[in-house]
Design an enzyme around this catalytic site. Structure first.
Site, short mmCIF file in Angstrom:
data_model
loop_
_atom_site.label_atom_id
_atom_site.label_comp_id
_atom_site.label_asym_id
_atom_site.label_seq_id
_atom_site.Cartn_x
_atom_site.Cartn_y
_atom_site.Cartn_z
N ASN A 91 0.85 -1.18 0.00
CA ASN A 91 0.00 0.00 0.00
C ASN A 91 0.89 1.24 0.00
OD1 ASN A 91 -2.40 1.60 0.30
ND2 ASN A 91 -1.90 1.86 2.47
N HIS A 104 0.84 5.28 1.27
CA HIS A 104 0.10 6.19 2.15
C HIS A 104 0.82 7.55 2.17
CE1 HIS A 104 -2.63 7.31 5.33
NE2 HIS A 104 -1.60 7.84 5.97
C1 GAR Z 1 -2.61 8.94 -2.84
O1 GAR Z 1 -2.16 10.14 -2.27
C2 GAR Z 1 -2.42 7.78 -1.88
O2 GAR Z 1 -1.24 7.87 -1.13
C3 GAR Z 1 -3.64 7.92 -1.00
O3 GAR Z 1 -4.68 8.24 -1.89
C4 GAR Z 1 -4.14 8.96 -3.00
C5 GAR Z 1 -4.58 8.25 -4.26
O4 GAR Z 1 -4.20 8.99 -5.38
N1 GAR Z 1 -3.90 6.72 -0.28
C6 GAR Z 1 -4.32 6.71 0.99
O5 GAR Z 1 -4.56 7.71 1.63
C7 GAR Z 1 -4.48 5.32 1.57
N2 GAR Z 1 -4.57 5.36 3.00
P1 GAR Z 1 -4.18 8.34 -6.81
O6 GAR Z 1 -5.56 7.71 -7.02
O7 GAR Z 1 -3.95 9.48 -7.74
O8 GAR Z 1 -3.09 7.31 -6.85
#
Ligand code: GAR
Length: 208
Positions: free
Chosen positions: A110, A112
């Site tokens: 994952n 984060h």
């Molecule tokens: C990213 O910033 C990722 O790190 C976060 O969601 C966003 C997705 O962006 N994930 C979390 O917060 C998980 N806990 P993306 O769809 O453009 O990759």
């Protein structure tokens, strides 16, 4: 040469981390990997449309109104059907059931947008800004049964600037996410590491 290892990407939204992984593979920066399937739990996730446009196998498995265990079973079946070696959560905003985690032991990553264990959960960038930290960043970690908790593979840092908003900090972190995720996947696919307690330790080349 051995067959490429097969990635299963799970997303819920924009999909920029998925694209960073796909581009790294297409441009030869992430060798030995192929995207076997992209799965979204939301039909309207922009990321799943991009996957389909790129001609990658893409499937929507709607989560709404379904029990987690039942929804996860369908995802596990889809990942198995596509012979996935490594599952990459890329903005997948749903907690995995214990059965899902057990189905792919140490084979789920994952990303984060904070330096874990600080600021797990939603809105990590806003949490960091409001807490007042001067440095934040992103973390790629193995997924275990607790939220944003498993063994850390890689972290990248960014400064928090006085004039930052949650949005400007998020976009600075996102640039690092796009570098961190392909790099972490390459490390894991290489198999050249061991996990000791909570620590991810790269294997050193033995001196000859
Ligand atoms: C990213 O910033 C990722 O790190 C976060 O969601 C966003 C997705 O962006 N994930 C979390 O917060 C998980 N806990 P993306 O769809 O453009 O990759």
């Amino acid at each position: 040469m051995s067959a490429p290892q097969r990635l299963g990407i799970l997303l819920s939204g924009r999909g920029s981390n998925f694209l960073a992984i796909a581009d790294s593979i297409a441009e030869g920066r992430l060798r030995g990997a192929d995207i076997a399937i992209v799965i979204s739990n939301k039909a309207d996730a922009p990321g799943i449309a991009v996957a389909a446009e790129r001609g990658l196998p893409a499937r929507v498995i709607e989560a709404r109104g379904r029990r987690r265990a039942e929804h996860d079973e369908e995802i596990i079946a889809c990942l198995r059907e596509h012979r996935v070696d490594l599952v990459c959560l890329a903005g997948y905003m749903r907690l995995l059931s214990p059965d899902f985690v057990r189905a792919f032991p140490q084979r789920i990553l994952n990303i984060h947008p904070s330096l874990l264990p600080a600021f797990p959960g939603l809105d990590a960038q806003r949490q960091a800004l409001e807490y007042g930290v001067r440095v934040s960043g992103c973390t790629v970690h193995f997924v275990d049964e607790e939220l944003d908790h498993g063994v850390i593979v890689l972290q990248k840092t960014v400064p928090v600037l006085d004039e930052d908003t949650a949005e400007s900090l998020a976009s600075r972190i996102l640039k690092q996410e796009h570098l961190a995720y392909p790099e972490a996947i390459a490390r894991v696919l290489s198999g050249e590491y061991e996990i000791v307690g909570r620590r991810y330790l790269p294997r050193r080349n033995k001196a000859s």
